[in-house]
Motif scaffolding. Structure first.
Motif, PDB file in Angstrom:
ATOM      1  N   GLU A   1       1.396   4.131   1.398  1.00  0.00           N
ATOM      2  CA  GLU A   1       1.042   4.988   2.525  1.00  0.00           C
ATOM      3  C   GLU A   1       2.266   5.782   2.942  1.00  0.00           C
ATOM      4  O   GLU A   1       3.381   5.489   2.518  1.00  0.00           O
TER       5      GLU A   1
ATOM      6  N   ARG B   1       4.207   1.302   9.880  1.00  0.00           N
ATOM      7  CA  ARG B   1       3.451   1.530   8.635  1.00  0.00           C
ATOM      8  C   ARG B   1       4.437   1.549   7.472  1.00  0.00           C
ATOM      9  O   ARG B   1       5.296   2.408   7.402  1.00  0.00           O
TER      10      ARG B   1
ATOM     11  N   ARG C   1       0.866  -1.176   0.000  1.00  0.00           N
ATOM     12  CA  ARG C   1       0.000   0.000   0.000  1.00  0.00           C
ATOM     13  C   ARG C   1       0.903   1.227   0.000  1.00  0.00           C
ATOM     14  O   ARG C   1       1.868   1.295   0.769  1.00  0.00           O
TER      15      ARG C   1
HETATM   16 MG    MG Z   1      -4.788   1.699   6.647  1.00  0.00          MG
END
Ligand code: MG
Ligand code: ATP
Length: 547
Positions: free
Chosen positions: A216, A222, A214
Protein backbone atom coordinates in the motif's frame (compact mmCIF):
# COMPACT_ATOMS: atom_id res chain seq x y z
CA UNK A 1 27.14 2.23 0.73
CA UNK A 2 24.55 2.96 3.38
CA UNK A 3 21.61 0.61 3.80
CA UNK A 4 18.17 1.73 4.78
CA UNK A 5 15.01 -0.18 5.51
CA UNK A 6 12.87 -0.31 2.36
CA UNK A 7 9.87 1.95 1.88
CA UNK A 8 6.90 1.15 4.09
CA UNK A 9 8.71 -1.10 6.55
CA UNK A 10 10.29 0.01 9.80
CA UNK A 11 12.28 -1.01 12.83
CA UNK A 12 10.63 -1.05 16.22
CA UNK A 13 13.28 -0.03 18.71
CA UNK A 14 13.49 0.02 22.49
CA UNK A 15 11.76 1.51 24.42
CA UNK A 16 8.85 1.25 21.92
CA UNK A 17 9.36 -2.49 21.61
CA UNK A 18 8.66 -2.83 25.35
CA UNK A 19 5.24 -1.30 24.81
CA UNK A 20 4.66 -3.69 21.91
CA UNK A 21 5.53 -6.60 24.16
CA UNK A 22 3.18 -5.42 26.88
CA UNK A 23 0.36 -5.03 24.36
CA UNK A 24 0.96 -8.51 22.99
CA UNK A 25 1.22 -9.96 26.49
CA UNK A 26 -2.09 -8.34 27.46
CA UNK A 27 -3.71 -9.94 24.39
CA UNK A 28 -2.40 -13.37 25.39
CA UNK A 29 -3.69 -12.98 28.93
CA UNK A 30 -7.12 -11.65 28.02
CA UNK A 31 -7.72 -14.05 25.12
CA UNK A 32 -6.67 -17.05 27.19
CA UNK A 33 -9.30 -16.22 29.82
CA UNK A 34 -11.86 -16.60 27.02
CA UNK A 35 -10.48 -20.01 26.09
CA UNK A 36 -8.36 -19.07 23.08
CA UNK A 37 -5.04 -20.75 22.34
CA UNK A 38 -2.25 -19.40 20.19
CA UNK A 39 -1.75 -20.60 16.64
CA UNK A 40 1.58 -19.79 14.96
CA UNK A 41 1.15 -19.60 11.24
CA UNK A 42 3.49 -19.54 8.25
CA UNK A 43 4.42 -16.15 6.84
CA UNK A 44 3.85 -17.35 3.27
CA UNK A 45 1.22 -19.51 1.69
CA UNK A 46 0.16 -20.57 -1.81
CA UNK A 47 -1.09 -17.48 -3.66
CA UNK A 48 -4.27 -19.34 -4.50
CA UNK A 49 -5.27 -19.55 -0.81
CA UNK A 50 -5.55 -15.76 -0.57
CA UNK A 51 -6.98 -15.28 -4.06
CA UNK A 52 -9.77 -17.73 -3.29
CA UNK A 53 -10.64 -16.63 0.22
CA UNK A 54 -10.15 -12.87 0.15
CA UNK A 55 -11.56 -12.49 -3.36
CA UNK A 56 -9.85 -11.64 -6.64
CA UNK A 57 -11.72 -8.33 -6.96
CA UNK A 58 -10.56 -6.94 -3.63
CA UNK A 59 -7.80 -4.33 -3.43
CA UNK A 60 -5.74 -6.68 -1.31
CA UNK A 61 -5.64 -9.44 -3.91
CA UNK A 62 -5.76 -7.34 -7.06
CA UNK A 63 -2.94 -4.96 -6.20
CA UNK A 64 -1.47 -5.28 -2.74
CA UNK A 65 0.02 -8.77 -2.50
CA UNK A 66 3.71 -9.62 -2.44
CA UNK A 67 3.78 -12.62 -4.74
CA UNK A 68 6.77 -14.54 -6.03
CA UNK A 69 7.55 -17.72 -7.86
CA UNK A 70 9.38 -20.26 -5.74
CA UNK A 71 11.73 -21.97 -8.21
CA UNK A 72 13.89 -24.96 -7.44
CA UNK A 73 17.47 -24.88 -8.71
CA UNK A 74 16.72 -27.29 -11.54
CA UNK A 75 13.71 -25.17 -12.50
CA UNK A 76 15.99 -22.15 -12.64
CA UNK A 77 18.23 -24.05 -15.11
CA UNK A 78 15.22 -24.89 -17.25
CA UNK A 79 14.17 -21.26 -17.21
CA UNK A 80 17.57 -20.26 -18.49
CA UNK A 81 17.47 -22.93 -21.19
CA UNK A 82 14.08 -21.61 -22.36
CA UNK A 83 15.55 -18.14 -22.66
CA UNK A 84 18.62 -19.31 -24.58
CA UNK A 85 16.64 -21.31 -27.10
CA UNK A 86 14.18 -18.57 -27.86
CA UNK A 87 16.67 -15.70 -27.98
CA UNK A 88 17.93 -16.24 -31.55
CA UNK A 89 15.17 -17.89 -33.57
CA UNK A 90 16.35 -19.28 -36.97
CA UNK A 91 15.09 -17.80 -40.20
CA UNK A 92 12.92 -19.79 -42.59
CA UNK A 93 15.73 -19.78 -45.13
CA UNK A 94 18.23 -21.65 -42.98
CA UNK A 95 17.13 -25.29 -42.82
CA UNK A 96 20.10 -26.57 -40.83
CA UNK A 97 19.71 -23.91 -38.15
CA UNK A 98 16.03 -24.73 -37.93
CA UNK A 99 16.77 -28.43 -37.47
CA UNK A 100 19.06 -27.79 -34.53
CA UNK A 101 16.54 -25.33 -33.08
CA UNK A 102 13.84 -27.98 -33.47
CA UNK A 103 15.99 -30.56 -31.74
CA UNK A 104 16.62 -28.20 -28.80
CA UNK A 105 12.95 -27.34 -28.42
CA UNK A 106 11.96 -31.01 -28.43
CA UNK A 107 14.65 -31.88 -25.90
CA UNK A 108 13.58 -29.01 -23.67
CA UNK A 109 9.96 -30.10 -23.98
CA UNK A 110 10.97 -33.58 -22.78
CA UNK A 111 12.90 -32.10 -19.86
CA UNK A 112 9.95 -29.95 -18.85
CA UNK A 113 7.65 -32.95 -19.03
CA UNK A 114 9.99 -34.92 -16.81
CA UNK A 115 10.32 -32.01 -14.38
CA UNK A 116 6.55 -31.80 -14.14
CA UNK A 117 6.23 -35.51 -13.52
CA UNK A 118 8.76 -35.36 -10.69
CA UNK A 119 7.21 -32.24 -9.18
CA UNK A 120 10.26 -30.03 -9.79
CA UNK A 121 8.05 -27.62 -11.67
CA UNK A 122 4.33 -27.30 -10.98
CA UNK A 123 2.22 -29.83 -12.83
CA UNK A 124 -0.71 -27.62 -13.72
CA UNK A 125 -3.26 -27.75 -16.52
CA UNK A 126 -1.86 -24.44 -17.77
CA UNK A 127 1.68 -25.78 -17.97
CA UNK A 128 0.52 -28.90 -19.84
CA UNK A 129 -1.42 -26.70 -22.23
CA UNK A 130 1.68 -24.56 -22.85
CA UNK A 131 3.75 -27.61 -23.72
CA UNK A 132 1.11 -28.88 -26.13
CA UNK A 133 0.99 -25.48 -27.77
CA UNK A 134 4.77 -25.43 -28.19
CA UNK A 135 4.69 -28.77 -30.01
CA UNK A 136 1.84 -27.68 -32.25
CA UNK A 137 3.63 -24.48 -33.22
CA UNK A 138 6.87 -26.35 -33.80
CA UNK A 139 5.13 -28.74 -36.17
CA UNK A 140 3.46 -25.89 -38.01
CA UNK A 141 6.80 -24.12 -38.36
CA UNK A 142 8.40 -27.32 -39.61
CA UNK A 143 5.84 -27.91 -42.32
CA UNK A 144 6.17 -24.33 -43.47
CA UNK A 145 9.95 -24.59 -43.40
CA UNK A 146 9.88 -27.86 -45.38
CA UNK A 147 7.91 -26.22 -48.15
CA UNK A 148 10.66 -23.62 -47.96
CA UNK A 149 8.91 -21.31 -50.37
CA UNK A 150 10.83 -18.42 -48.92
CA UNK A 151 8.13 -15.92 -49.66
CA UNK A 152 7.69 -12.95 -47.36
CA UNK A 153 4.22 -14.02 -46.26
CA UNK A 154 5.52 -17.40 -45.16
CA UNK A 155 8.53 -15.88 -43.43
CA UNK A 156 6.20 -13.70 -41.37
CA UNK A 157 3.95 -16.65 -40.47
CA UNK A 158 7.01 -18.77 -39.66
CA UNK A 159 8.36 -15.99 -37.44
CA UNK A 160 4.95 -15.78 -35.74
CA UNK A 161 5.08 -19.49 -34.87
CA UNK A 162 8.51 -19.16 -33.32
CA UNK A 163 7.38 -16.12 -31.39
CA UNK A 164 4.45 -18.17 -30.09
CA UNK A 165 6.88 -20.85 -28.92
CA UNK A 166 8.95 -18.24 -27.11
CA UNK A 167 5.85 -16.80 -25.44
CA UNK A 168 4.67 -20.18 -24.23
CA UNK A 169 8.08 -20.90 -22.76
CA UNK A 170 8.11 -17.48 -21.16
CA UNK A 171 4.71 -17.85 -19.54
CA UNK A 172 5.57 -21.34 -18.33
CA UNK A 173 5.23 -21.50 -14.58
CA UNK A 174 8.53 -22.82 -13.25
CA UNK A 175 7.78 -22.66 -9.56
CA UNK A 176 4.89 -22.50 -7.15
CA UNK A 177 3.33 -19.09 -6.76
CA UNK A 178 3.68 -18.01 -3.15
CA UNK A 179 2.49 -14.89 -1.37
CA UNK A 180 3.52 -13.16 1.84
CA UNK A 181 0.38 -13.26 3.94
CA UNK A 182 -1.69 -10.05 3.71
CA UNK A 183 -3.89 -11.25 6.58
CA UNK A 184 -4.17 -14.43 8.63
CA UNK A 185 -7.78 -15.61 8.57
CA UNK A 186 -7.23 -17.61 5.38
CA UNK A 187 -4.27 -19.36 7.01
CA UNK A 188 -6.24 -20.11 10.17
CA UNK A 189 -8.99 -21.68 8.09
CA UNK A 190 -6.44 -23.61 6.04
CA UNK A 191 -4.90 -24.95 9.24
CA UNK A 192 -8.33 -25.74 10.71
CA UNK A 193 -9.13 -27.93 7.71
CA UNK A 194 -5.64 -29.38 7.25
CA UNK A 195 -5.43 -30.60 10.86
CA UNK A 196 -9.09 -31.59 11.14
CA UNK A 197 -9.53 -29.30 14.14
CA UNK A 198 -13.29 -29.67 13.69
CA UNK A 199 -12.94 -33.17 15.15
CA UNK A 200 -11.92 -31.73 18.49
CA UNK A 201 -14.68 -31.22 21.04
CA UNK A 202 -16.29 -27.79 21.34
CA UNK A 203 -15.53 -24.67 19.41
CA UNK A 204 -12.07 -24.03 18.03
CA UNK A 205 -10.77 -20.75 19.47
CA UNK A 206 -7.46 -19.51 18.14
CA UNK A 207 -5.50 -16.31 18.37
CA UNK A 208 -2.41 -15.21 16.46
CA UNK A 209 -0.06 -12.28 16.25
CA UNK A 210 2.59 -11.28 13.76
CA UNK A 211 3.49 -9.37 10.61
CA UNK A 212 1.28 -9.02 7.54
CA UNK A 213 2.31 -7.63 4.15
CA UNK A 214 0.41 -5.39 1.77
CA UNK A 215 1.85 -3.19 -0.94
CA UNK A 216 0.00 0.00 0.00
CA UNK A 217 1.03 3.64 -0.14
CA UNK A 218 2.95 4.13 3.12
CA UNK A 219 1.74 6.84 5.49
CA UNK A 220 1.14 7.27 9.21
CA UNK A 221 -0.61 4.11 10.41
CA UNK A 222 -0.26 2.41 7.02
CA UNK A 223 2.78 0.27 6.32
CA UNK A 224 3.81 -2.44 3.91
CA UNK A 225 4.85 -4.69 6.74
CA UNK A 226 2.41 -4.18 9.56
CA UNK A 227 1.34 -6.28 12.52
CA UNK A 228 -1.93 -7.79 13.55
CA UNK A 229 -3.23 -9.47 16.65
CA UNK A 230 -6.28 -11.50 15.75
CA UNK A 231 -8.60 -14.19 16.99
CA UNK A 232 -10.97 -16.61 15.29
CA UNK A 233 -13.77 -18.76 16.65
CA UNK A 234 -14.78 -21.70 14.47
CA UNK A 235 -17.51 -24.17 15.28
CA UNK A 236 -21.00 -25.38 14.60
CA UNK A 237 -23.02 -22.51 16.07
CA UNK A 238 -23.66 -19.04 14.72
CA UNK A 239 -25.50 -17.90 17.84
CA UNK A 240 -25.32 -14.13 18.22
CA UNK A 241 -24.07 -14.64 21.78
CA UNK A 242 -20.80 -15.80 20.24
CA UNK A 243 -20.51 -12.60 18.22
CA UNK A 244 -21.18 -10.58 21.36
CA UNK A 245 -18.66 -12.52 23.40
CA UNK A 246 -15.98 -11.94 20.77
CA UNK A 247 -16.73 -8.20 20.97
CA UNK A 248 -16.66 -8.31 24.76
CA UNK A 249 -13.24 -9.97 24.64
CA UNK A 250 -11.95 -7.32 22.25
CA UNK A 251 -13.15 -4.50 24.45
CA UNK A 252 -11.74 -6.23 27.53
CA UNK A 253 -8.38 -6.28 25.76
CA UNK A 254 -8.59 -2.60 24.83
CA UNK A 255 -9.53 -1.79 28.42
CA UNK A 256 -6.60 -3.88 29.69
CA UNK A 257 -4.12 -1.90 27.61
CA UNK A 258 -5.78 1.33 28.77
CA UNK A 259 -6.93 2.53 25.36
CA UNK A 260 -9.32 5.43 25.80
CA UNK A 261 -11.91 6.77 23.39
CA UNK A 262 -12.31 3.62 21.28
CA UNK A 263 -15.59 3.45 19.37
CA UNK A 264 -17.22 0.21 18.28
CA UNK A 265 -19.32 0.29 15.10
CA UNK A 266 -21.42 -2.64 13.98
CA UNK A 267 -23.49 -3.62 10.96
CA UNK A 268 -25.05 -6.65 9.34
CA UNK A 269 -24.27 -7.23 5.68
CA UNK A 270 -26.69 -10.13 5.22
CA UNK A 271 -25.90 -13.58 3.90
CA UNK A 272 -26.02 -15.47 0.64
CA UNK A 273 -29.83 -15.45 0.72
CA UNK A 274 -30.40 -11.73 0.96
CA UNK A 275 -27.18 -10.01 0.00
CA UNK A 276 -27.13 -10.79 -3.74
CA UNK A 277 -30.49 -9.04 -4.29
CA UNK A 278 -29.33 -6.04 -2.29
CA UNK A 279 -26.07 -5.87 -4.23
CA UNK A 280 -28.01 -5.89 -7.50
CA UNK A 281 -30.27 -3.11 -6.24
CA UNK A 282 -27.24 -1.13 -5.15
CA UNK A 283 -25.62 -1.68 -8.54
CA UNK A 284 -28.74 -0.44 -10.33
CA UNK A 285 -28.92 2.67 -8.15
CA UNK A 286 -25.21 3.34 -8.55
CA UNK A 287 -25.47 2.99 -12.31
CA UNK A 288 -27.99 5.84 -12.33
CA UNK A 289 -25.51 8.17 -10.62
CA UNK A 290 -22.41 6.77 -12.27
CA UNK A 291 -21.26 10.11 -13.74
CA UNK A 292 -21.17 11.74 -10.34
CA UNK A 293 -18.80 9.12 -8.91
CA UNK A 294 -15.02 9.04 -8.97
CA UNK A 295 -13.06 6.43 -10.97
CA UNK A 296 -12.63 3.99 -8.05
CA UNK A 297 -16.33 3.92 -7.26
CA UNK A 298 -17.21 3.70 -10.95
CA UNK A 299 -15.05 0.62 -11.28
CA UNK A 300 -16.59 -0.90 -8.16
CA UNK A 301 -20.09 -0.65 -9.59
CA UNK A 302 -19.12 -3.68 -11.64
CA UNK A 303 -16.58 -5.40 -9.43
CA UNK A 304 -17.83 -4.87 -5.87
CA UNK A 305 -20.67 -2.35 -5.36
CA UNK A 306 -20.70 -2.82 -1.57
CA UNK A 307 -17.26 -1.26 -1.40
CA UNK A 308 -18.65 2.01 -2.76
CA UNK A 309 -20.30 2.45 0.64
CA UNK A 310 -16.80 2.45 2.12
CA UNK A 311 -15.74 5.44 0.01
CA UNK A 312 -14.15 8.38 1.78
CA UNK A 313 -14.18 10.64 -1.31
CA UNK A 314 -15.82 13.92 -0.10
CA UNK A 315 -17.81 14.55 -3.30
CA UNK A 316 -19.44 11.13 -3.13
CA UNK A 317 -20.77 11.40 0.40
CA UNK A 318 -24.04 13.16 -0.42
CA UNK A 319 -24.84 10.60 -3.12
CA UNK A 320 -24.00 7.63 -0.90
CA UNK A 321 -26.34 8.97 1.78
CA UNK A 322 -29.28 8.49 -0.59
CA UNK A 323 -28.48 4.85 -1.48
CA UNK A 324 -30.66 1.96 -0.31
CA UNK A 325 -29.61 0.53 3.05
CA UNK A 326 -28.99 -3.15 3.63
CA UNK A 327 -30.88 -3.13 6.95
CA UNK A 328 -34.06 -2.69 4.90
CA UNK A 329 -33.23 -5.71 2.74
CA UNK A 330 -32.08 -8.34 5.22
CA UNK A 331 -33.89 -11.70 5.15
CA UNK A 332 -35.79 -12.76 8.26
CA UNK A 333 -32.91 -14.90 9.60
CA UNK A 334 -30.32 -12.17 9.21
CA UNK A 335 -32.64 -9.60 10.73
CA UNK A 336 -33.21 -11.84 13.73
CA UNK A 337 -29.51 -12.52 14.12
CA UNK A 338 -28.74 -8.80 14.06
CA UNK A 339 -31.46 -8.01 16.62
CA UNK A 340 -30.17 -10.80 18.87
CA UNK A 341 -26.67 -9.43 18.61
CA UNK A 342 -27.89 -6.06 19.85
CA UNK A 343 -29.69 -7.72 22.78
CA UNK A 344 -26.56 -9.63 23.65
CA UNK A 345 -24.48 -6.45 23.53
CA UNK A 346 -26.97 -4.65 25.77
CA UNK A 347 -26.82 -7.54 28.23
CA UNK A 348 -23.07 -7.03 28.42
CA UNK A 349 -23.29 -3.23 28.71
CA UNK A 350 -21.33 -2.81 25.52
CA UNK A 351 -21.73 0.59 23.90
CA UNK A 352 -21.73 0.70 20.11
CA UNK A 353 -22.81 2.67 17.09
CA UNK A 354 -24.63 1.25 14.11
CA UNK A 355 -23.06 2.10 10.79
CA UNK A 356 -24.98 0.90 7.75
CA UNK A 357 -22.01 1.77 5.53
CA UNK A 358 -19.66 -0.57 7.35
CA UNK A 359 -18.72 -3.25 4.85
CA UNK A 360 -15.42 -5.03 5.10
CA UNK A 361 -12.78 -5.01 2.40
CA UNK A 362 -12.54 -8.77 2.15
CA UNK A 363 -15.15 -10.85 0.37
CA UNK A 364 -15.66 -13.57 2.92
CA UNK A 365 -17.63 -11.60 5.50
CA UNK A 366 -21.38 -12.04 6.07
CA UNK A 367 -23.94 -10.90 8.67
CA UNK A 368 -22.10 -9.30 11.59
CA UNK A 369 -19.34 -6.88 10.64
CA UNK A 370 -17.64 -4.50 13.01
CA UNK A 371 -14.84 -2.01 13.31
CA UNK A 372 -13.20 -0.18 16.18
CA UNK A 373 -11.72 3.26 15.77
CA UNK A 374 -9.34 4.99 18.17
CA UNK A 375 -8.21 8.59 18.66
CA UNK A 376 -4.83 10.07 17.74
CA UNK A 377 -4.49 8.37 14.35
CA UNK A 378 -5.67 10.90 11.78
CA UNK A 379 -7.50 9.33 8.87
CA UNK A 380 -6.07 5.82 9.49
CA UNK A 381 -8.17 5.46 12.62
CA UNK A 382 -9.47 1.88 12.37
CA UNK A 383 -7.59 -0.20 14.95
CA UNK A 384 -9.63 -3.33 14.45
CA UNK A 385 -11.87 -4.91 11.86
CA UNK A 386 -13.78 -8.15 11.89
CA UNK A 387 -16.95 -10.06 11.45
CA UNK A 388 -18.64 -13.33 10.66
CA UNK A 389 -17.49 -15.48 7.74
CA UNK A 390 -19.57 -18.63 7.83
CA UNK A 391 -18.97 -19.70 4.23
CA UNK A 392 -15.19 -19.60 4.16
CA UNK A 393 -14.43 -23.06 5.56
CA UNK A 394 -16.63 -24.65 2.91
CA UNK A 395 -15.09 -22.48 0.18
CA UNK A 396 -11.66 -23.80 1.15
CA UNK A 397 -12.82 -27.41 1.19
CA UNK A 398 -13.78 -27.97 4.84
CA UNK A 399 -17.11 -28.99 6.42
CA UNK A 400 -19.94 -26.90 4.98
CA UNK A 401 -21.65 -26.38 8.31
CA UNK A 402 -18.74 -24.55 9.95
CA UNK A 403 -19.57 -21.10 11.32
CA UNK A 404 -16.85 -18.58 12.06
CA UNK A 405 -16.31 -15.17 13.52
CA UNK A 406 -13.10 -13.26 14.10
CA UNK A 407 -11.23 -10.00 14.08
CA UNK A 408 -7.82 -8.49 13.43
CA UNK A 409 -6.36 -5.64 15.44
CA UNK A 410 -3.81 -3.39 13.73
CA UNK A 411 -1.06 -3.46 16.37
CA UNK A 412 0.89 -0.56 14.80
CA UNK A 413 -2.15 1.69 15.05
CA UNK A 414 -3.03 0.54 18.55
CA UNK A 415 0.49 1.33 19.74
CA UNK A 416 0.41 4.73 17.97
CA UNK A 417 -2.86 5.56 19.67
CA UNK A 418 -1.55 4.52 23.10
CA UNK A 419 1.55 6.62 22.56
CA UNK A 420 -0.51 9.64 21.48
CA UNK A 421 -2.63 9.17 24.57
CA UNK A 422 0.40 8.97 26.88
CA UNK A 423 1.94 12.06 25.23
CA UNK A 424 -1.23 14.08 25.57
CA UNK A 425 -1.59 13.27 29.25
CA UNK A 426 2.06 14.18 29.80
CA UNK A 427 1.43 17.50 28.07
CA UNK A 428 -1.66 18.19 30.14
CA UNK A 429 -1.32 20.88 32.84
CA UNK A 430 1.16 19.71 35.46
CA UNK A 431 -1.41 18.99 38.19
CA UNK A 432 -3.36 16.70 35.90
CA UNK A 433 -0.32 14.71 34.84
CA UNK A 434 0.06 12.35 37.74
CA UNK A 435 -3.67 11.78 38.12
CA UNK A 436 -4.08 11.09 34.41
CA UNK A 437 -1.25 8.58 34.53
CA UNK A 438 -2.47 7.04 37.76
CA UNK A 439 -5.89 6.49 36.25
CA UNK A 440 -4.50 4.67 33.27
CA UNK A 441 -3.61 1.03 33.22
CA UNK A 442 0.07 0.24 33.47
CA UNK A 443 0.38 -0.65 29.77
CA UNK A 444 -0.75 2.73 28.49
CA UNK A 445 0.84 4.75 31.27
CA UNK A 446 4.24 3.36 30.48
CA UNK A 447 3.84 3.99 26.77
CA UNK A 448 6.63 6.55 26.80
CA UNK A 449 8.67 5.34 29.76
CA UNK A 450 12.03 3.74 28.97
CA UNK A 451 12.51 0.15 30.06
CA UNK A 452 15.24 1.28 32.47
CA UNK A 453 18.28 -0.28 34.09
CA UNK A 454 17.70 -1.19 37.70
CA UNK A 455 21.28 -1.52 38.79
CA UNK A 456 24.47 -0.05 37.41
CA UNK A 457 27.16 -2.25 38.90
CA UNK A 458 30.50 -0.44 38.97
CA UNK A 459 33.76 -2.08 40.04
CA UNK A 460 36.84 -0.13 40.86
CA UNK A 461 39.60 -2.49 39.77
CA UNK A 462 41.68 -5.58 40.50
CA UNK A 463 39.98 -8.46 42.25
CA UNK A 464 36.67 -6.61 42.49
CA UNK A 465 35.88 -7.63 38.92
CA UNK A 466 35.27 -11.26 39.82
CA UNK A 467 32.98 -10.23 42.70
CA UNK A 468 31.07 -7.93 40.33
CA UNK A 469 30.55 -10.70 37.79
CA UNK A 470 29.26 -13.05 40.49
CA UNK A 471 26.97 -10.41 42.02
CA UNK A 472 25.60 -9.40 38.60
CA UNK A 473 24.71 -13.00 37.83
CA UNK A 474 23.06 -13.41 41.21
CA UNK A 475 20.92 -10.27 40.83
CA UNK A 476 19.95 -11.11 37.26
CA UNK A 477 18.96 -14.57 38.47
CA UNK A 478 16.38 -12.79 40.60
CA UNK A 479 15.05 -10.89 37.59
CA UNK A 480 16.84 -7.62 38.29
CA UNK A 481 18.25 -5.83 35.25
CA UNK A 482 21.94 -5.12 35.72
CA UNK A 483 24.39 -3.13 33.63
CA UNK A 484 27.97 -4.30 34.21
CA UNK A 485 30.68 -2.20 32.53
CA UNK A 486 33.51 -4.28 31.07
CA UNK A 487 36.19 -1.95 32.44
CA UNK A 488 37.01 -0.65 35.89
CA UNK A 489 35.65 2.83 36.60
CA UNK A 490 36.37 5.60 39.02
CA UNK A 491 33.60 6.29 41.52
CA UNK A 492 32.53 9.66 40.08
CA UNK A 493 32.59 8.52 36.48
CA UNK A 494 30.53 5.43 37.33
CA UNK A 495 27.84 7.50 39.04
CA UNK A 496 27.73 9.87 36.11
CA UNK A 497 27.26 7.08 33.55
CA UNK A 498 24.70 5.34 35.76
CA UNK A 499 22.55 8.43 35.91
CA UNK A 500 22.88 9.05 32.16
CA UNK A 501 21.61 5.51 31.54
CA UNK A 502 18.65 6.26 33.77
CA UNK A 503 19.65 3.54 36.25
CA UNK A 504 17.67 3.36 39.46
CA UNK A 505 20.62 2.33 41.65
CA UNK A 506 24.37 2.31 41.46
CA UNK A 507 26.14 -0.47 43.31
CA UNK A 508 29.83 0.08 43.86
CA UNK A 509 32.41 -2.63 44.55
CA UNK A 510 35.82 -1.40 45.68
CA UNK A 511 38.63 -3.15 47.58
CA UNK A 512 37.02 -2.08 50.89
CA UNK A 513 33.69 -3.57 49.93
CA UNK A 514 35.37 -6.73 48.84
CA UNK A 515 37.16 -7.05 52.20
CA UNK A 516 34.08 -6.28 54.30
CA UNK A 517 31.53 -8.14 52.14
CA UNK A 518 29.36 -5.01 52.22
CA UNK A 519 28.33 -3.37 48.99
CA UNK A 520 27.69 0.35 48.65
CA UNK A 521 24.35 1.05 47.04
CA UNK A 522 23.24 4.52 46.04
CA UNK A 523 19.68 5.39 45.04
CA UNK A 524 20.18 7.81 42.21
CA UNK A 525 16.86 9.67 42.52
CA UNK A 526 17.72 11.13 45.95
CA UNK A 527 21.32 10.10 46.59
CA UNK A 528 20.48 7.93 49.60
CA UNK A 529 23.44 5.65 50.23
CA UNK A 530 23.72 2.41 52.23
CA UNK A 531 26.17 -0.38 52.85
CA UNK A 532 24.58 -3.81 52.65
CA UNK A 533 25.65 -7.43 52.57
CA UNK A 534 24.79 -9.52 49.51
CA UNK A 535 21.46 -10.90 50.77
CA UNK A 536 20.40 -7.60 52.32
CA UNK A 537 21.24 -5.88 49.03
CA UNK A 538 19.07 -8.31 47.12
CA UNK A 539 16.15 -7.82 49.50
CA UNK A 540 16.60 -4.04 49.33
CA UNK A 541 16.60 -3.99 45.53
CA UNK A 542 13.57 -6.25 45.30
CA UNK A 543 11.58 -4.17 47.74
CA UNK A 544 12.58 -1.02 45.84
CA UNK A 545 10.78 -2.28 42.73
CA UNK A 546 7.38 -2.37 44.42
CA UNK A 547 5.32 0.54 43.08
MG1 MG B 1 -6.85 -1.61 3.51
P1 ATP C 1 -8.09 0.13 6.12
O1 ATP C 1 -9.49 0.46 5.78
O2 ATP C 1 -7.50 1.02 7.17
O3 ATP C 1 -7.22 -0.05 4.91
P2 ATP C 1 -8.60 -2.69 6.10
O4 ATP C 1 -10.05 -2.77 5.97
O5 ATP C 1 -7.74 -2.89 4.91
O6 ATP C 1 -8.17 -1.32 6.82
P3 ATP C 1 -8.39 -5.16 7.57
O7 ATP C 1 -7.96 -5.96 6.42
O8 ATP C 1 -9.74 -5.33 8.11
O9 ATP C 1 -8.11 -3.62 7.29
O10 ATP C 1 -7.31 -5.34 8.75
C1 ATP C 1 -7.65 -5.11 10.11
C2 ATP C 1 -6.81 -4.02 10.72
O11 ATP C 1 -5.45 -4.13 10.34
C3 ATP C 1 -7.20 -2.61 10.29
O12 ATP C 1 -8.28 -2.13 11.03
C4 ATP C 1 -5.94 -1.83 10.59
O13 ATP C 1 -5.87 -1.48 11.95
C5 ATP C 1 -4.85 -2.83 10.29
N1 ATP C 1 -4.24 -2.59 8.98
C6 ATP C 1 -4.69 -2.97 7.76
N2 ATP C 1 -3.85 -2.58 6.79
C7 ATP C 1 -2.81 -1.96 7.42
C8 ATP C 1 -1.59 -1.35 6.98
N3 ATP C 1 -1.23 -1.33 5.70
N4 ATP C 1 -0.78 -0.81 7.91
C9 ATP C 1 -1.08 -0.82 9.23
N5 ATP C 1 -2.21 -1.39 9.71
C10 ATP C 1 -3.07 -1.96 8.82
Amino acid sequence: MKFQAIKGVRDILPPDSALWNRVEQAAREVFETYGYGEIRLPIFEPTELFARSIGAETDVVSKEMYTFEDRSRSAAELTQRCEEITQNPPSIRDASLFISYQRSVLALGENLKRAMASGQVPRTAENEQRLRKVLELLEAAESLGLKNLGEDVDAATFGGYLKGIAENFKSFQFGDSLTLRPEATASVVRAYIEHGLYNRPGNTKLYYMGPMFRRERPQKGRYRQFYQIGAELLGSSDHAALDAEVLEMLLAFFARVGLQGAILSINSIGDKNCRPAYVELLRAELTKVRDKLGPDSQRRIETNPLRVLDSKVPDEQAIIATLPRIADHLCAECKEHYAKLQDELALRDIAYQENWRLVRGLDYYMRTTFEITAPGLGSQDAVCGGGRYDGLVELLGGPATTKCIGFAIGTDRLVLSLQAQAASSLNASSGAVSSAIAGMSSVAASASAPAGVEVFLAWLGGATYHAAVVLARRLRGQGISVELPPVAMKFGKALNLASRLGARHAVIIGEDELASGQFTVKRLADGEQKKLSGSDLLAYLLSARKP
